[in-house]
Design an enzyme around this catalytic site. Structure first.
Site, PDB file in Angstrom:
ATOM      1  N   CYS A 283      22.839 -24.201 -10.163  1.00  0.00           N
ATOM      2  CA  CYS A 283      22.421 -25.791 -10.624  1.00  0.00           C
ATOM      3  C   CYS A 283      22.279 -26.326  -9.421  1.00  0.00           C
ATOM      4  CB  CYS A 283      23.690 -26.300 -11.351  1.00  0.00           C
ATOM      5  SG  CYS A 283      25.281 -26.839 -10.345  1.00  0.00           S
TER       6      CYS A 283
ATOM      7  N   GLY B 179      33.066 -26.053 -11.239  1.00  0.00           N
ATOM      8  CA  GLY B 179      31.666 -25.577 -11.267  1.00  0.00           C
ATOM      9  C   GLY B 179      30.754 -26.979 -11.505  1.00  0.00           C
ATOM     10  N   CYS B 180      29.457 -26.728 -11.948  1.00  0.00           N
ATOM     11  CA  CYS B 180      28.505 -27.870 -12.199  1.00  0.00           C
ATOM     12  C   CYS B 180      29.231 -28.746 -13.122  1.00  0.00           C
ATOM     13  CB  CYS B 180      27.206 -26.927 -12.420  1.00  0.00           C
ATOM     14  SG  CYS B 180      25.843 -28.392 -12.823  1.00  0.00           S
ATOM     15  N   PHE B 181      29.079 -30.053 -12.830  1.00  0.00           N
ATOM     16  CA  PHE B 181      29.708 -30.914 -13.780  1.00  0.00           C
ATOM     17  C   PHE B 181      28.607 -31.287 -15.158  1.00  0.00           C
ATOM     18  CE2 PHE B 181      28.201 -34.360 -10.502  1.00  0.00           C
ATOM     19  CZ  PHE B 181      26.954 -34.113 -10.483  1.00  0.00           C
TER      20      PHE B 181
ATOM     21  N   CYS C 107      27.864 -28.712 -16.896  1.00  0.00           N
ATOM     22  CA  CYS C 107      28.461 -27.747 -17.744  1.00  0.00           C
ATOM     23  C   CYS C 107      29.723 -28.548 -18.330  1.00  0.00           C
ATOM     24  CB  CYS C 107      28.873 -26.517 -17.311  1.00  0.00           C
ATOM     25  SG  CYS C 107      27.279 -25.544 -16.474  1.00  0.00           S
TER      26      CYS C 107
END
Length: 217
Positions: free
Chosen positions: A16, A50-52, A54
């Site tokens: 991301c 991790g990627c916010f 998600c």
């Protein structure tokens, strides 16, 4: 806390980090920290995994979750921008601040979904997203949340749920800075974007399949 089964969801080879490139036309805003609001019996949970994009998409699916805000927390720099956090130099993690109704969904149930939808054994990494900003961390807002999180991790460890040690940190909540507007509710507005299609959509589908009793009607 009742014992729960944990589902390890698939990870895909798309990072991301590309989201900065896909949003060049967006002007960064200066963010102000959010103050926790527990009016009307609501509580707040703050997770980094991790990627916010998600985590935001996943928790928006759950009944009892009033709102989810993507943002930055855990670092020292005030009012960080996405570009600054992405450099890894701010100490902040990409995180989500979840306002929820404990009468409908408990903090423990949120933890169940949290651990089922990211890999808590990879240090400063989720899939191809690498850096301290992608670390696994729980920011607790009360002693009860702290104890529940620590007990849950101990339970997962004792059950040998993962083949590698859990590296998720449990830390007191600090200032939370909302991310730029284009990050908010990103998945629901950009489902055709490649990262959303290949990484987030499968996670959302599996949450809908395996947590049917926790979904919004």
């Amino acid at each position: 806390m009742k014992k729960v089964s944990v589902l390890i969801l698939a990870f895909f080879g798309i990072a991301c980090q590309s989201k900065a490139k896909e949003n060049k036309a967006v002007t960064a805003q200066t963010n102000q920290p959010i103050k926790m609001n527990t009016q009307d019996g609501m509580e707040v949970a703050t997770f980094a995994g991790g990627c916010f994009w998600c985590t935001e998409a996943i928790f928006l699916e759950l009944d009892g979750v009033k709102s989810v805000v993507s943002g930055y927390t855990g670092g020292a720099r005030p009012n960080p921008t996405y570009e600054q956090v992405s450099s890894g130099a701010t100490g902040h993690a990409e995180a989500t601040e979840i306002t929820f109704d404990p009468a409908k969904i408990s903090f423990g149930e949120l933890l169940e979904v949290f651990f089922a939808t990211h890999d808590p054994t990879t240090l400063n990494r989720q899939g191809n997203d690498i850096g301290t900003q992608y670390r696994s961390e729980i920011f607790y807002h009360s002693n009860a949340q702290k104890q529940t999180a620590e007990d849950y991790i101990a339970q997962l460890t004792a059950a040998k749920t993962y083949s590698n040690p859990i590296v998720t940190k449990v830390s007191p909540a600090v200032a939370f800075y909302p991310a730029e507007n284009y990050h908010q509710n990103y998945y629901n507005q950009n489902k055709g974007q490649s990262y959303c299609h290949y990484v987030i959509t499968p996670k959302v589908k599996k949450v809908r399949e395996h947590f049917k009793d926790k979904l919004k009607k």
